[in-house]
Design a protein around this motif. Structure first.
Motif, short mmCIF file in Angstrom:
data_model
loop_
_atom_site.label_atom_id
_atom_site.label_comp_id
_atom_site.label_asym_id
_atom_site.label_seq_id
_atom_site.Cartn_x
_atom_site.Cartn_y
_atom_site.Cartn_z
N SER A 30 18.84 -14.88 -26.35
CA SER A 30 17.19 -13.81 -25.88
C SER A 30 16.23 -14.58 -25.69
O SER A 30 15.90 -15.65 -26.92
CB SER A 30 17.38 -13.20 -27.63
N THR B 145 20.08 -5.49 -21.34
CA THR B 145 20.34 -5.00 -22.96
C THR B 145 19.78 -6.43 -23.81
O THR B 145 19.17 -6.38 -24.79
CB THR B 145 21.27 -4.31 -22.57
N ARG C 277 17.78 -8.82 -23.34
CA ARG C 277 17.02 -9.35 -23.58
C ARG C 277 15.78 -8.30 -24.67
O ARG C 277 14.74 -8.39 -24.95
CB ARG C 277 15.65 -9.36 -22.16
N GLY C 278 16.56 -6.96 -24.97
CA GLY C 278 16.19 -6.30 -25.62
C GLY C 278 15.18 -4.72 -25.28
O GLY C 278 14.31 -4.11 -25.80
N ILE C 279 15.69 -4.92 -23.49
CA ILE C 279 15.33 -3.76 -23.31
C ILE C 279 16.19 -2.68 -22.96
O ILE C 279 17.52 -3.05 -22.84
CB ILE C 279 15.04 -3.88 -21.49
N ARG C 280 16.04 -1.28 -23.43
CA ARG C 280 17.22 -0.22 -23.49
C ARG C 280 17.42 0.23 -22.22
O ARG C 280 16.44 0.28 -20.98
CB ARG C 280 16.62 0.90 -24.05
N ASP D 98 20.94 7.81 -23.54
CA ASP D 98 19.89 7.63 -24.36
C ASP D 98 18.75 7.85 -23.77
O ASP D 98 16.98 8.08 -24.08
CB ASP D 98 19.48 5.59 -23.59
N TYR E 268 22.86 -6.77 -29.43
CA TYR E 268 21.97 -5.86 -29.06
C TYR E 268 21.16 -5.33 -28.99
O TYR E 268 20.98 -3.91 -29.64
CB TYR E 268 22.62 -5.35 -27.51
N SER F 37 18.38 -3.44 -29.27
CA SER F 37 18.17 -1.94 -28.27
C SER F 37 19.38 -0.71 -28.02
O SER F 37 18.92 0.39 -28.30
CB SER F 37 17.79 -2.55 -26.75
N ASP F 38 20.32 -1.30 -28.09
CA ASP F 38 21.75 -0.19 -28.43
C ASP F 38 21.58 0.16 -29.69
O ASP F 38 21.81 1.66 -30.28
CB ASP F 38 22.72 -0.76 -28.35
N GLU G 198 18.50 0.70 -31.70
CA GLU G 198 17.61 1.63 -31.36
C GLU G 198 17.90 2.65 -30.62
O GLU G 198 17.55 3.39 -31.44
CB GLU G 198 16.32 0.35 -30.93
N SER G 199 18.67 2.39 -29.32
CA SER G 199 18.84 3.65 -29.16
C SER G 199 20.21 4.56 -29.95
O SER G 199 19.99 6.10 -30.16
CB SER G 199 19.98 4.02 -28.06
#
Length: 381
Positions: free
Chosen positions: A104, A224, A226-229, A264, A366, A368-369, A371-372
């Motif tokens: 990351s 993902t 890297r934190g991107i949805r 998403d 992950y 971002s997962d 968060e979704s």
């Protein structure tokens, strides 16, 4: 609305063949290892030795045999890493069992993730495609190559230590395991719900479209990490394959990636229509993808019309078994949470699933997962 059982069984036919083949290979490994262990005990244990000595030696060698499986799993995933680096890939995730190391930014962090049907996984960022193609064979077969190489080394060392039966047997066991793992991953098979390395390499060698799908999936996984949805990634990475392209096992997996993006984005009707289409194709997806698609369709139905007959049709014994096997997977917990909340009205179960989700979220690789999934659970609330 639900997936027809006959179609689902047709889609899992390859998985059953793979399970039979893997069972036979495991039996060969067990039989060969048993012969080596018993021969070692016969040669090593002297007359008049304490009664417990053979049993202790047997137990030690059996434990070592299982350790050899772990060792060869590490060697296998390291093979993907080594040959990936040699062919232009870059590292971002390495998992053994449920223990994962994820890159990351400039640091590598430890996380936990379990995926049914996989003992390990090495994910790498792919090189840029050139003229619509990319190197796929060595990356996919890297683990098989390293298993074969390690087996040869262990076998040679075993022969060198032939005068020391216990040491020789300890070296011979990982040689046996390495060869069996090479066969299980190198012979193109769908083992249970997961395509092995050989089948993936075969699927991509026949189709530049499959290579493109593989590239996009690896890039999406890297983003993902890297934190991107997924809803924030380029739309062209989530191109929906045609029905004809869905017959290729790699290209077919682009479909669930596309539906996950729609989920998403909360475009639930479009996601459900796409998932229905994919599930109605009897030859497109292996079991784990089918299970996740049904899982998402259940959620869409729960937060929508919530019809008992439709839920019962989708929530088959097979799907319930899938939910148990994948009970630590965030999207599965999310749907079970919605089912307990909106259909069963079971407050105690809702609280239990909420705690399980938070436990998984704390160590999931992950964020971002997570968060979704939190947003989707909030919709259920």
């Amino acid at each position: 609305m639900a997936d027809h059982p006959a179609k689902a069984s047709a889609a899992t036919r390859k998985g059953r063949v793979g399970r039979i083949a893997s069972t036979v290979l495991f039996m060969i490994a067990g039989l060969t290892s048993g012969i080596l262990i018993m021969r070692c005990i016969d040669v090593t244990v002297p007359d008049g030795a304490p009664h417990a000595y053979p049993s202790l030696l047997f137990a030690f060698l059996v434990v070592w045999m299982y350790t050899a499986f772990l060792l060869e799993t590490v060697i296998h995933e390291a093979g993907h890493l080594i040959f990936g680096l040699l062919t232009g890939y870059s590292f971002f995730s390495f998992r053994i069992g449920s223990f994962a190391w994820v890159k990351s930014g400039d640091r590598i962090r430890f996380a936990r993730q379990s995926i049914a049907g996989t003992a390990g996984q090495c994910l790498m960022s792919p090189p840029d495609m050139v003229d619509g193609t990319m190197p796929v064979v060595l990356y996919n077969y890297g683990g098989v190559i390293m298993n074969v190489v390690s087996a040869a080394i262990f076998l040679l060392l075993s022969r060198l230590f032939s005068g020391h039966p216990v040491v020789s047997t300890m070296l011979a066991l990982p040689a046996v395991v390495g060869l069996i793992m090479a066969a299980m991953n190198g012979i193109p098979l769908t083992i249970g719900d997961v395509d092995n390395d050989g089948r993936n390499a075969l699927a991509m060698s026949k189709s530049p479209r499959a290579q493109r799908a593989f590239w996009a999936q690896l890039k999406a996984s890297e983003m993902t990490a890297r934190g991107i949805r997924v809803k924030g990634m380029p739309e062209e990475w989530f191109e929906v394959p045609s029905d004809e392209e869905m017959t290729n096992s790699i290209t077919a997996t682009a479909g669930p990636f596309a539906s996950s993006r729609l989920m998403d984005e909360h475009r639930f009707e479009e996601a459900d229509a796409l998932m229905k289409r994919m599930l109605e194709n009897p030859n497109s997806l292996s079991g784990i993808y089918r299970g996740l698609l049904v899982n998402d369709r259940l959620f869409v139905e729960l937060i929508g019309e919530n019809r008992s007959d439709v839920l019962a049709e989708m929530r088959t014994p097979e799907q319930e078994k899938f939910a148990v096997v994948m009970r630590e997977y965030p999207s599965v917990i999310r749907t079970e949470y919605a089912y307990a909340l909106l259909h069963e009205h079971d407050a105690k179960k809702v609280e239990e699933l909420s705690r399980r989700f938070e436990k998984v979220a704390a160590s999931h690789p992950y964020p971002s997962d997570i968060e979704s999934e939190r947003e989707l659970m909030a919709l259920a609330d």
